[in-house]
Design an enzyme around this catalytic site. Structure first.
Site, PDB file in Angstrom:
ATOM      1  N   HIS A 211       0.879  -1.198   0.000  1.00 10.15           N
ATOM      2  CA  HIS A 211       0.000   0.000   0.000  1.00 10.15           C
ATOM      3  C   HIS A 211       0.905   1.232   0.000  1.00 10.15           C
ATOM      4  O   HIS A 211       1.506   1.571   1.015  1.00 10.15           O
ATOM      5  CB  HIS A 211      -0.891   0.002   1.246  1.00 10.15           C
ATOM      6  CG  HIS A 211      -1.838   1.161   1.300  1.00 10.15           C
ATOM      7  ND1 HIS A 211      -3.176   1.018   1.591  1.00 10.15           N
ATOM      8  CD2 HIS A 211      -1.657   2.495   1.115  1.00 10.15           C
ATOM      9  CE1 HIS A 211      -3.766   2.191   1.582  1.00 10.15           C
ATOM     10  NE2 HIS A 211      -2.854   3.114   1.289  1.00 10.15           N
TER      11      HIS A 211
ATOM     12  N   HIS B 216       1.513   5.392  -1.634  1.00  7.77           N
ATOM     13  CA  HIS B 216       1.138   6.582  -2.406  1.00  7.77           C
ATOM     14  C   HIS B 216       2.390   7.170  -3.041  1.00  7.77           C
ATOM     15  O   HIS B 216       3.281   7.639  -2.332  1.00  7.77           O
ATOM     16  CB  HIS B 216       0.473   7.625  -1.498  1.00  7.77           C
ATOM     17  CG  HIS B 216      -0.805   7.148  -0.898  1.00  7.77           C
ATOM     18  ND1 HIS B 216      -2.022   7.292  -1.509  1.00  7.77           N
ATOM     19  CD2 HIS B 216      -1.044   6.468   0.259  1.00  7.77           C
ATOM     20  CE1 HIS B 216      -2.969   6.752  -0.756  1.00  7.77           C
ATOM     21  NE2 HIS B 216      -2.396   6.233   0.317  1.00  7.77           N
TER      22      HIS B 216
ATOM     23  N   LYS C 153      -9.320  -0.482  -5.735  1.00  5.48           N
ATOM     24  CA  LYS C 153      -9.354   0.186  -4.438  1.00  5.48           C
ATOM     25  C   LYS C 153     -10.720   0.796  -4.167  1.00  5.48           C
ATOM     26  O   LYS C 153     -11.234   1.558  -4.980  1.00  5.48           O
ATOM     27  CB  LYS C 153      -8.280   1.281  -4.422  1.00  5.48           C
ATOM     28  CG  LYS C 153      -8.268   2.145  -3.171  1.00  5.48           C
ATOM     29  CD  LYS C 153      -7.721   1.400  -1.972  1.00  5.48           C
ATOM     30  CE  LYS C 153      -7.915   2.192  -0.688  1.00  5.48           C
ATOM     31  NZ  LYS C 153      -6.692   2.464   0.021  1.00  5.48           N
TER      32      LYS C 153
ATOM     33  N   HIS D 237     -10.425   0.853   1.945  1.00  4.11           N
ATOM     34  CA  HIS D 237     -10.220   1.854   2.999  1.00  4.11           C
ATOM     35  C   HIS D 237     -11.400   1.700   3.950  1.00  4.11           C
ATOM     36  O   HIS D 237     -12.507   2.116   3.647  1.00  4.11           O
ATOM     37  CB  HIS D 237     -10.147   3.275   2.431  1.00  4.11           C
ATOM     38  CG  HIS D 237      -9.878   4.299   3.493  1.00  4.11           C
ATOM     39  ND1 HIS D 237      -8.678   4.984   3.600  1.00  4.11           N
ATOM     40  CD2 HIS D 237     -10.635   4.721   4.533  1.00  4.11           C
ATOM     41  CE1 HIS D 237      -8.727   5.790   4.650  1.00  4.11           C
ATOM     42  NE2 HIS D 237      -9.904   5.649   5.232  1.00  4.11           N
TER      43      HIS D 237
ATOM     44  N   HIS E  74      -4.498  -0.789   5.966  1.00  2.00           N
ATOM     45  CA  HIS E  74      -4.031   0.016   7.106  1.00  2.00           C
ATOM     46  C   HIS E  74      -4.940  -0.125   8.333  1.00  2.00           C
ATOM     47  O   HIS E  74      -5.528   0.844   8.803  1.00  2.00           O
ATOM     48  CB  HIS E  74      -3.824   1.484   6.732  1.00  2.00           C
ATOM     49  CG  HIS E  74      -4.903   2.107   5.880  1.00  2.00           C
ATOM     50  ND1 HIS E  74      -6.240   2.033   6.186  1.00  2.00           N
ATOM     51  CD2 HIS E  74      -4.821   2.818   4.737  1.00  2.00           C
ATOM     52  CE1 HIS E  74      -6.925   2.674   5.264  1.00  2.00           C
ATOM     53  NE2 HIS E  74      -6.083   3.147   4.361  1.00  2.00           N
TER      54      HIS E  74
ATOM     55  N   ASP F 127       1.443   2.600   3.547  1.00  2.00           N
ATOM     56  CA  ASP F 127       0.613   3.798   3.378  1.00  2.00           C
ATOM     57  C   ASP F 127       1.481   5.053   3.425  1.00  2.00           C
ATOM     58  O   ASP F 127       1.013   6.120   3.844  1.00  2.00           O
ATOM     59  CB  ASP F 127      -0.500   3.866   4.433  1.00  2.00           C
ATOM     60  CG  ASP F 127      -1.638   4.791   4.018  1.00  2.00           C
ATOM     61  OD1 ASP F 127      -1.684   5.206   2.847  1.00  2.00           O
ATOM     62  OD2 ASP F 127      -2.475   5.109   4.885  1.00  2.00           O
TER      63      ASP F 127
HETATM   64  O1  DOR Z   1      -3.238   9.269   5.882  1.00  2.00           O
HETATM   65  C1  DOR Z   1      -3.638   9.005   4.757  1.00  2.00           C
HETATM   66  N1  DOR Z   1      -3.128   9.614   3.663  1.00  2.00           N
HETATM   67  N2  DOR Z   1      -4.627   8.118   4.628  1.00  2.00           N
HETATM   68  C2  DOR Z   1      -5.207   7.880   3.446  1.00  2.00           C
HETATM   69  O2  DOR Z   1      -6.102   7.082   3.404  1.00  2.00           O
HETATM   70  C3  DOR Z   1      -4.814   8.655   2.243  1.00  2.00           C
HETATM   71  C4  DOR Z   1      -3.452   9.144   2.354  1.00  2.00           C
HETATM   72  C5  DOR Z   1      -3.106  10.169   1.301  1.00  2.00           C
HETATM   73  O3  DOR Z   1      -3.365   9.939   0.116  1.00  2.00           O
HETATM   74  O4  DOR Z   1      -2.544  11.215   1.663  1.00  2.00           O
HETATM   75 ZN    ZN Z   2      -3.364   5.067   1.707  1.00  2.00          ZN
END
Ligand code: DOR
Ligand code: ZN
Length: 344
Positions: free
Chosen positions: A14, A16, A100, A137, A175, A248
């Site tokens: 997971h 970003h 997702k 999520h 998460h 995450d």
């Molecule tokens: O803390 C987070 N940041 N939780 C999420 O679900 C999204 C993520 C983000 O894209 O910044």
């Molecule tokens: Zn995330």
């Protein structure tokens, strides 16, 4: 006392990566340690179609520094208009490894998420048929549900009904932050997996709020009470194949974190493996770090484990407090204690 630890190269289930300048700045930090990562689709606009996922994958590969070995595992962002045939084609081509589900409004860039779950039923049924996992999520978004209860309520009201009405659907609870989620996952068969972040193994809600507000510890789902953190530690270090690493890691510039209404996310890509080695050692489970970071995830996704290795050595690592990006500095997650293990 062990001073070196060699494990199969880990994957991040997971992640970003964002896009553009931010992606160029953060990608090398993940690729330095991880062979593969499940790439979250919550760009603006989101990655909804197979064609968009292919374009995003191409941009990631173009941003990967020469000589680095990293495979992005692409995901599609589920909307109420998602076309089951497009999802199936993106899966059949090998491009897409998961879909997702963001409940509409749950977190960063989730405005296109699902409000009416009946509308995604044909897509979920197709996914169950072809064995494509749904990454969830797991928070309800109703304003009358306390933010610290949103994960537990989601399990009862949304997750369990979806799984019961879609037999065979493979689901990743993403998460997880509560003992409720650990207990639920522990009681299911192998169609259910759960990822755990690095930061939720380290902080509880007091770290965010006691002694002054700490925006860099604010993420979603928000960290819960200490008893929940301890339940996550037990799950992660247990070796149970249902639990695996999904960092995450979610970079936001300091300017966007330090606002009166700041963004949610902890940026842990650079020091995750150092922190995890210490967490597992603190819990006398260093021999189970490989299961959590390198073995259980591929098993759930039906992918081979990596044939390369990663070595950690007991030496204080040197991580910057923040990394520079063209958009501004991004603060690296600070576990609050000195780190003992370096990736070498
Ligand atoms: O803390 C987070 N940041 N939780 C999420 O679900 C999204 C993520 C983000 O894209 O910044
Ligand atoms: Zn995330």
């Amino acid at each position: 006392m062990t001073d070196t630890l060699t494990i199969r190269r880990p994957d991040d289930w997971h992640l970003h990566l964002r896009d553009g300048a931010m992606m160029r700045a953060v990608l090398p930090h993940t690729a330095a340690h991880f062979a593969r990562a499940i790439i979250m689709p919550n760009l603006v606009p989101p990655v909804v179609t197979g064609a968009q996922a292919q374009g995003y994958r191409d941009r990631i590969m173009a941003a990967l520094p020469e000589g680095m070995d990293f495979t992005p595992l692409m995901t599609l962002y589920l909307t109420e208009d998602t076309d089951a045939a497009d999802v199936a084609a993106a899966h059949a081509s090998g491009l897409v490894k998961a879909v997702k589900l963001y409940p509409a409004g749950a977190t960063t860039n989730s405005a296109s998420g699902v409000a009416n779950f009946d509308r995604v039923r044909p897509v979920l049924e197709k996914m169950a048929e072809i064995g494509l996992p749904l990454c969830v999520h797991g928070e309800v978004t109703e304003a009358d549900i306390d933010i610290f209860d949103r994960e537990a309520v989601f399990i009862d009201r949304v997750l369990d009904p979806i799984r019961r009405s879609t037999p065979g659907l493979r689901v990743v609870m993403e998460h997880i932050t509560t003992s409720d989620a650990v207990d639920y996952a522990s009681a299911q068969d192998d169609t259910l997996g759960a990822t755990i972040t690095t930061h939720h193994l380290v902080i509880n809600r007091n770290h965010i709020l006691a002694g002054g507000i700490k925006p860099h510890y604010y993420c979603l789902p928000v960290a819960k009470r200490e008893e929940h953190r301890l339940a996550l530690r037990r799950a992660a270090t247990s070796g149970d194949a249902r639990f695996f690493l999904g960092t995450d890691s979610a970079p936001h510039t300091d300017a966007n974190k330090l606002l009166p209404c700041g963004c949610a996310g902890c940026f842990t890509a650079p020091n995750t493996m150092s922190i995890l080695a210490q967490v597992f050692e603190q819990d006398a489970a260093l021999d189970r770090l490989e299961a959590f970071a390198s073995l259980n995830g591929p098993a759930f996704y039906g992918l081979p484990v990596n044939d390369t290795t990663l070595t950690l050595t007991r030496t204080a690592p040197a991580y910057p407090a923040h990394i520079d990006t063209e958009d501004g500095p991004v603060t690296v997650f600070d576990p609050g204690w000195p780190l003992d293990w370096s990736v070498t």
